[in-house]
Design an enzyme around this catalytic site. Structure first.
Site, PDB file in Angstrom:
ATOM      1  N   SER A 131       0.957  10.298   7.967  1.00  9.35           N
ATOM      2  CA  SER A 131       3.027  10.883   7.882  1.00  9.35           C
ATOM      3  C   SER A 131       2.857  11.379   9.474  1.00  9.35           C
ATOM      4  CB  SER A 131       2.928  11.625   6.801  1.00  9.35           C
ATOM      5  OG  SER A 131       4.864  12.106   6.655  1.00  9.35           O
TER       6      SER A 131
ATOM      7  N   TYR B 121       0.323  18.662   0.350  1.00 11.58           N
ATOM      8  CA  TYR B 121       0.913  17.320   1.183  1.00 11.58           C
ATOM      9  C   TYR B 121       0.830  17.169   2.655  1.00 11.58           C
ATOM     10  CZ  TYR B 121       3.785  12.546   2.759  1.00 11.58           C
ATOM     11  OH  TYR B 121       3.496  11.733   2.623  1.00 11.58           O
TER      12      TYR B 121
HETATM   13  N1  LIG Z   1       8.222   7.150   2.350  1.00 15.08           N
HETATM   14  C1  LIG Z   1       8.031   8.358   3.491  1.00 15.08           C
HETATM   15  O1  LIG Z   1       8.531   8.606   3.733  1.00 15.08           O
HETATM   16  C2  LIG Z   1       6.639   8.530   3.680  1.00 15.08           C
HETATM   17  C3  LIG Z   1       6.430   8.867   5.014  1.00 15.08           C
HETATM   18  C4  LIG Z   1       5.252   9.188   5.130  1.00 15.08           C
HETATM   19  C5  LIG Z   1       4.518   8.994   4.390  1.00 15.08           C
HETATM   20  N2  LIG Z   1       3.815   8.286   4.066  1.00 15.08           N
HETATM   21  C6  LIG Z   1       2.802   7.474   3.242  1.00 15.08           C
HETATM   22  O2  LIG Z   1       3.152   5.537   3.288  1.00 15.08           O
HETATM   23  C7  LIG Z   1       2.594   5.921   1.908  1.00 15.08           C
HETATM   24  C8  LIG Z   1       3.544   4.829   0.774  1.00 15.08           C
HETATM   25  O3  LIG Z   1       4.240   5.617   0.448  1.00 15.08           O
HETATM   26  P1  LIG Z   1       5.571   4.856  -0.386  1.00 15.08           P
HETATM   27  O4  LIG Z   1       6.676   5.712   0.719  1.00 15.08           O
HETATM   28  O5  LIG Z   1       5.326   3.323  -0.252  1.00 15.08           O
HETATM   29  O6  LIG Z   1       5.632   5.392  -1.397  1.00 15.08           O
HETATM   30  P2  LIG Z   1       5.337   4.599  -3.123  1.00 15.08           P
HETATM   31  O7  LIG Z   1       6.356   4.005  -3.614  1.00 15.08           O
HETATM   32  O8  LIG Z   1       5.473   5.938  -3.877  1.00 15.08           O
HETATM   33  O9  LIG Z   1       4.573   4.243  -2.930  1.00 15.08           O
HETATM   34  C9  LIG Z   1       3.034   4.863  -3.081  1.00 15.08           C
HETATM   35  C10 LIG Z   1       1.890   3.849  -3.950  1.00 15.08           C
HETATM   36  O10 LIG Z   1       0.913   4.484  -3.711  1.00 15.08           O
HETATM   37  C11 LIG Z   1       0.237   3.967  -5.073  1.00 15.08           C
HETATM   38  N3  LIG Z   1      -0.072   5.261  -5.586  1.00 15.08           N
HETATM   39  C12 LIG Z   1      -0.105   6.406  -6.160  1.00 15.08           C
HETATM   40  N4  LIG Z   1      -1.361   6.924  -6.771  1.00 15.08           N
HETATM   41  C13 LIG Z   1      -2.670   6.066  -6.957  1.00 15.08           C
HETATM   42  C14 LIG Z   1      -3.925   5.603  -7.200  1.00 15.08           C
HETATM   43  N5  LIG Z   1      -4.372   7.285  -7.959  1.00 15.08           N
HETATM   44  N6  LIG Z   1      -4.681   4.945  -7.297  1.00 15.08           N
HETATM   45  C15 LIG Z   1      -3.713   4.356  -6.455  1.00 15.08           C
HETATM   46  N7  LIG Z   1      -2.747   3.862  -5.872  1.00 15.08           N
HETATM   47  C16 LIG Z   1      -1.498   4.640  -6.078  1.00 15.08           C
HETATM   48  C17 LIG Z   1       1.529   4.225  -6.009  1.00 15.08           C
HETATM   49  O11 LIG Z   1       0.988   2.408  -7.068  1.00 15.08           O
HETATM   50  P3  LIG Z   1       0.987   3.308  -8.383  1.00 15.08           P
HETATM   51  O12 LIG Z   1       2.161   4.215  -8.802  1.00 15.08           O
HETATM   52  O13 LIG Z   1       0.937   1.816  -9.735  1.00 15.08           O
HETATM   53  O14 LIG Z   1      -0.966   2.915  -9.253  1.00 15.08           O
HETATM   54  C18 LIG Z   1       2.506   3.583  -4.884  1.00 15.08           C
HETATM   55  O15 LIG Z   1       2.521   1.739  -5.342  1.00 15.08           O
HETATM   56  C19 LIG Z   1       1.405   7.160   1.423  1.00 15.08           C
HETATM   57  O16 LIG Z   1       0.713   7.537   1.037  1.00 15.08           O
HETATM   58  C20 LIG Z   1       2.728   8.526   1.386  1.00 15.08           C
HETATM   59  O17 LIG Z   1       2.021   9.610   1.857  1.00 15.08           O
HETATM   60  C21 LIG Z   1       5.600   7.658   3.235  1.00 15.08           C
END
Ligand SMILES: NC(=O)c1ccc[n+]([C@@H]2O[C@H](COP(=O)([O-])OP(=O)(O)OC[C@H]3O[C@@H](n4cnc5c(N)ncnc54)[C@H](OP(=O)(O)O)[C@@H]3O)[C@@H](O)[C@H]2O)c1
Length: 252
Positions: A139, A152
């Protein structure tokens, strides 16, 4: 990283970045195994995509990681790419008084121990492949913290640092890439998907795919929207950038 013909394990493929990445990588000619806890969400991602396969995984649970690794070894022994994308984000409130650490501890187990354990479980398989790659999603907050999400932010900094070690140790064996997203309109935190100041995930993922397909692939996949955070320290404007992304600090 090879552009097509990979067998890619992608955690968190049921929503957000993971869902879009899985579908774009599939369309580029790769087999993609998506893995998370919600199998219905994974099935939804895979619907209509012949080479996306859904497998259950809870990366907080060592037994689930072990069962998942066995299914990969049995059914996808050719898997040559791991993308550690799954994670949660919890706003934690103020650090200035004693608080319940449940969210902080859950974040460590999920976002830090999860990728460390899963990478460890799959590393022998990756090293055995030619054209292996490991991609860790961090991130912009790895470089400049959001003080309301201190655990985080700290974990993302730790995964950035861990990725540097992996890259050095796996040189010439596994290509190690970091993807550091800016703030995106996903459901990572409540209400975030409607925040118009954040980047649309479709636009972000298109740019990520373009950068991953460059030869050579950059070690750090960074879009313009996150560059100001990545370069803040180097350009001697770190304190100013902390203040910019935490504007409420000025009022307190
Ligand atoms: N969105 C942003 O602004 C942003 C910015 C910087 C970095 N990121 C990073 O990008 C990545 C994806 O985030 P996103 O924005 O796409 O959010 P998201 O839509 O909430 O996706 C996160 C995914 O992780 C899965 N997950 C969570 N806990 C898990 C576990 N214990 N085992 C297996 N799967 C798990 C969830 O699926 P289930 O709940 O079904 O398990 C979900 O599909 C994350 O690492 C986040 O920190 C996001």
């Amino acid at each position: 990283m090879k552009n097509s013909g990979n067998t890619i394990i992608l955690t968190g493929g049921g929503s957000g970045i993971g869902r879009l990445l899985a579908q774009r990588l599939h369309d580029a000619g790769n087999t993609v195994i998506i893995a998370s806890r919600n199998i219905a969400a994974l099935a939804n991602t895979a619907e209509g995509y012949g080479n996306i396969h859904a497998l259950e995984l809870d990366q907080t649970d060592p037994a689930s990681i072990e069962a998942f690794t066995k299914r990969i070894a049995d059914n996808f022994p050719q898997a040559n790419v791991l993308i550690n994308n799954a994670g949660i984000m919890r706003m934690e409130g103020s650090l200035a008084s004693k608080r319940d650490l449940a969210d902080a501890e859950e974040s460590v187990t999920n976002n830090l121990l999860g990728p460390i354990r899963l990478t460890n479980a799959l590393i022998d398989q990756l090293v055995a492949q030619s054209d292996a790659a490991l991609i860790n999603v961090t991130s912009g907050l790895a470089f400049v913290p959001l003080v309301l999400a201190p655990t985080y932010s700290a974990i993302k900094a730790a995964i950035h640092n861990y990725t540097v070690s992996l890259r050095a140790v796996l040189k010439d064996q596994v290509e190690v890439i970091e993807v550091a997203p800016p703030a995106l309109r996903t459901t990572l935190t409540p209400g975030q998907e409607n925040n118009e100041r954040f980047m649309p995930p479709e636009v972000f993922v298109d740019q990520v795919i373009d950068l991953l397909q460059r030869d050579p692939t950059p070690a750090e996949v960074l879009v313009e929207e996150v560059d100001f955070m990545r370069r803040a320290e180097k350009e001697d404007r770190f304190e100013e950038t902390v203040a910019a992304i935490n504007p409420f600090l000025a009022k307190s």
